[in-house]
Motif scaffolding. Structure first.
Motif, PDB file in Angstrom:
ATOM      1  N   ILE A  59     -12.355   8.405  -2.655  1.00 57.02           N
ATOM      2  CA  ILE A  59     -11.897   8.510  -4.041  1.00 57.02           C
ATOM      3  C   ILE A  59     -12.180   9.926  -4.551  1.00 57.02           C
ATOM      4  O   ILE A  59     -13.319  10.401  -4.465  1.00 57.02           O
ATOM      5  N   PRO A  60     -11.175  10.618  -5.058  1.00 57.02           N
ATOM      6  CA  PRO A  60     -11.420  11.969  -5.569  1.00 57.02           C
ATOM      7  C   PRO A  60     -12.263  11.945  -6.838  1.00 57.02           C
ATOM      8  O   PRO A  60     -12.335  10.932  -7.536  1.00 57.02           O
ATOM      9  N   ASP A  61     -12.898  13.064  -7.117  1.00 61.10           N
ATOM     10  CA  ASP A  61     -13.715  13.179  -8.329  1.00 61.10           C
ATOM     11  C   ASP A  61     -12.828  13.362  -9.554  1.00 61.10           C
ATOM     12  O   ASP A  61     -11.730  13.932  -9.459  1.00 61.10           O
ATOM     13  N   PRO A  62     -13.288  12.910 -10.710  1.00 59.75           N
ATOM     14  CA  PRO A  62     -12.519  13.143 -11.945  1.00 59.75           C
ATOM     15  C   PRO A  62     -12.408  14.639 -12.245  1.00 59.75           C
ATOM     16  O   PRO A  62     -13.231  15.445 -11.792  1.00 59.75           O
ATOM     17  N   VAL A  63     -11.391  14.992 -12.983  1.00 59.62           N
ATOM     18  CA  VAL A  63     -11.216  16.385 -13.393  1.00 59.62           C
ATOM     19  C   VAL A  63     -12.311  16.750 -14.390  1.00 59.62           C
ATOM     20  O   VAL A  63     -12.542  16.032 -15.363  1.00 59.62           O
TER      21      VAL A  63
ATOM     22  N   ARG B 274       0.839  -1.209   0.000  1.00 58.19           N
ATOM     23  CA  ARG B 274       0.000   0.000   0.000  1.00 58.19           C
ATOM     24  C   ARG B 274       0.872   1.256   0.000  1.00 58.19           C
ATOM     25  O   ARG B 274       0.578   2.222  -0.713  1.00 58.19           O
ATOM     26  N   ARG B 275       1.938   1.232   0.773  1.00 59.32           N
ATOM     27  CA  ARG B 275       2.832   2.385   0.831  1.00 59.32           C
ATOM     28  C   ARG B 275       3.503   2.635  -0.530  1.00 59.32           C
ATOM     29  O   ARG B 275       3.661   3.778  -0.944  1.00 59.32           O
ATOM     30  N   MET B 276       3.871   1.574  -1.234  1.00 55.64           N
ATOM     31  CA  MET B 276       4.515   1.731  -2.537  1.00 55.64           C
ATOM     32  C   MET B 276       3.543   2.243  -3.593  1.00 55.64           C
ATOM     33  O   MET B 276       3.921   3.023  -4.473  1.00 55.64           O
ATOM     34  N   ILE B 277       2.285   1.842  -3.499  1.00 53.34           N
ATOM     35  CA  ILE B 277       1.288   2.332  -4.452  1.00 53.34           C
ATOM     36  C   ILE B 277       0.973   3.800  -4.189  1.00 53.34           C
ATOM     37  O   ILE B 277       0.863   4.610  -5.109  1.00 53.34           O
ATOM     38  N   TYR B 278       0.832   4.153  -2.914  1.00 51.54           N
ATOM     39  CA  TYR B 278       0.635   5.567  -2.570  1.00 51.54           C
ATOM     40  C   TYR B 278       1.822   6.400  -3.058  1.00 51.54           C
ATOM     41  O   TYR B 278       1.656   7.506  -3.592  1.00 51.54           O
ATOM     42  N   ARG B 279       3.016   5.842  -2.868  1.00 53.08           N
ATOM     43  CA  ARG B 279       4.219   6.567  -3.270  1.00 53.08           C
ATOM     44  C   ARG B 279       4.266   6.769  -4.786  1.00 53.08           C
ATOM     45  O   ARG B 279       4.775   7.776  -5.269  1.00 53.08           O
TER      46      ARG B 279
ATOM     47  N   ILE C 121      -7.367   7.741  -9.317  1.00 56.28           N
ATOM     48  CA  ILE C 121      -8.652   7.086  -9.055  1.00 56.28           C
ATOM     49  C   ILE C 121      -8.549   5.580  -9.274  1.00 56.28           C
ATOM     50  O   ILE C 121      -9.002   4.770  -8.451  1.00 56.28           O
ATOM     51  N   ASN C 122      -7.941   5.182 -10.385  1.00 63.06           N
ATOM     52  CA  ASN C 122      -7.805   3.757 -10.691  1.00 63.06           C
ATOM     53  C   ASN C 122      -7.037   3.022  -9.610  1.00 63.06           C
ATOM     54  O   ASN C 122      -7.436   1.936  -9.162  1.00 63.06           O
ATOM     55  N   LEU C 123      -5.923   3.590  -9.165  1.00 65.19           N
ATOM     56  CA  LEU C 123      -5.071   2.915  -8.189  1.00 65.19           C
ATOM     57  C   LEU C 123      -5.734   2.836  -6.820  1.00 65.19           C
ATOM     58  O   LEU C 123      -5.646   1.807  -6.127  1.00 65.19           O
TER      59      LEU C 123
ATOM     60  N   PRO D  28      -3.348  17.000 -21.250  1.00 64.34           N
ATOM     61  CA  PRO D  28      -4.136  17.175 -20.005  1.00 64.34           C
ATOM     62  C   PRO D  28      -3.548  16.415 -18.828  1.00 64.34           C
ATOM     63  O   PRO D  28      -4.074  15.386 -18.393  1.00 64.34           O
ATOM     64  N   LEU D  29      -2.458  16.922 -18.285  1.00 62.08           N
ATOM     65  CA  LEU D  29      -1.782  16.230 -17.188  1.00 62.08           C
ATOM     66  C   LEU D  29      -2.661  16.110 -15.945  1.00 62.08           C
ATOM     67  O   LEU D  29      -2.604  15.098 -15.232  1.00 62.08           O
ATOM     68  N   ASN D  30      -3.457  17.141 -15.666  1.00 60.92           N
ATOM     69  CA  ASN D  30      -4.350  17.071 -14.495  1.00 60.92           C
ATOM     70  C   ASN D  30      -5.321  15.903 -14.635  1.00 60.92           C
ATOM     71  O   ASN D  30      -5.520  15.127 -13.696  1.00 60.92           O
ATOM     72  N   GLN D  31      -5.916  15.793 -15.799  1.00 60.28           N
ATOM     73  CA  GLN D  31      -6.896  14.731 -16.018  1.00 60.28           C
ATOM     74  C   GLN D  31      -6.241  13.346 -15.986  1.00 60.28           C
ATOM     75  O   GLN D  31      -6.760  12.417 -15.364  1.00 60.28           O
ATOM     76  N   ILE D  32      -5.087  13.215 -16.639  1.00 53.87           N
ATOM     77  CA  ILE D  32      -4.415  11.915 -16.692  1.00 53.87           C
ATOM     78  C   ILE D  32      -3.974  11.480 -15.302  1.00 53.87           C
ATOM     79  O   ILE D  32      -4.176  10.325 -14.894  1.00 53.87           O
ATOM     80  N   THR D  33      -3.364  12.412 -14.564  1.00 52.45           N
ATOM     81  CA  THR D  33      -2.890  12.075 -13.216  1.00 52.45           C
ATOM     82  C   THR D  33      -4.042  11.709 -12.298  1.00 52.45           C
ATOM     83  O   THR D  33      -3.955  10.741 -11.531  1.00 52.45           O
TER      84      THR D  33
END
Length: 296
Positions: A283-287, A104-109, A272-274, A262-267
């Motif tokens: 889970i944050p909302d999509p851009v 979990r820590r590695m995925i967050y990282r 969200i996926n991860l 669109p870096l904001n949208q891609i990131t």
């Protein structure tokens, strides 16, 4: 990145109005010079604007092709980051045994890595990545100028710890490590695009040639069109200018504008996926698109 099929004329005029005023002034001066200074002495041959127009077409075509190549390469790099991020997370979740907290820590990282890379490419102060790092991680990376590279270094060290703890076998270690290498490659390609300046002589000479073309075209056409040549000169120049500006908007694909990647949208999509793969509830909302017209 633009989402709509049709571009409003007002958007084009907002990008070109300063140049439009310069062209109208140049056309007006050219008309009066021809009408009151050289009309009774000689005629300007039409071959001059013809040759200039051909040269401009080559220059604009080259500039736009190179600009689009830069934009498309940047888009492919971040498209690869989307795919590799999902594969990386899936591998950690399913291949590592008995180290759920470390996974979990590695995925967050990794999410922090993406946000740090995005902030660096756009030259902004975006500290969203901080919430995905531990206190120890923050202390370690604060001494590094390249934050995202420092995060990758920590990822490699944790992967080595998993291998020594026999949480993954050698084959799976190599597979996950290869993904970290691909993240490093994508990071390097993004930095290369960002730091490689498009040759200024091409854009500068194109602007000069367009100005010369507008002036000579007005001088020639005024011989038959009279005062209407001012409008006609501006109209032809507007076509060249708007085409050139459209291409130049792609030169820096990571800039925060409607034409950039669109870096904001891609990131946010990767985030969200991860988080969903981890089973997180927050889970944050999509851009969302800006004015239903473009996303950043």
């Amino acid at each position: 990145m633009l989402l709509i099929q049709n571009i409003r004329l007002t958007r084009i005029l907002r990008n070109t109005w300063k140049v439009d005023l310069i062209m109208i002034a140049s056309c007006t001066v050219a008309y009066f010079v021809r009408a009151y200074l050289i009309a009774h002495h000689f005629e300007i041959p039409s071959i001059i604007p013809t040759v200039l127009g051909t040269a401009i077409a080559f220059f604009i075509g080259f500039n736009n092709n190179q600009a689009y190549d830069r934009w498309w390469e940047a888009r492919k790099v971040w498209g690869a980051l989307v795919n590799d991020s999902r594969s990386y997370t899936r591998a950690l979740l399913n291949y590592v045994d008995g180290e759920d907290e470390c996974v979990r820590r590695m995925i967050y990282r990794h999410i922090a890595f993406l946000y740090a890379l995005k902030a660096s490419l756009r030259g902004t102060v975006d500290e969203i990545y901080i919430k995905y790092l531990t206190e120890d991680d923050l202390k370690e990376i604060e001494n590094h100028k390249n934050t995202h590279n420092a995060i990758l270094n920590i990822q490699s060290r944790d992967l080595q710890k998993l291998s020594k703890a026999n949480a993954i076998d050698g084959f799976r270690f190599m597979e996950i490590n290869e993904m970290l290498v691909r993240f490093s490659d994508s990071m390097g390609m993004s930095e290369r695009i960002k730091n490689t300046i498009f040759p200024t002589t091409y854009s500068y000479l194109t602007k000069v040639f367009i100005w010369l073309f507008v002036v000579t075209f007005t001088l020639v056409i005024s011989q038959s069109a009279g005062v209407a040549s001012i409008f006609l000169g501006w109209l032809i120049g507007f076509v060249f200018v708007s085409t050139q500006i459209n291409g130049m908007s792609l030169i820096d694909p990571f800039e925060s504008n409607s034409a950039g990647v669109p870096l904001n949208q891609i990131t946010r999509t990767i985030e969200i996926n991860l988080l969903q793969m981890l089973g997180d509830e927050e889970i944050p909302d999509p851009v969302k698109p800006i004015n239903d017209e473009y996303v950043l």
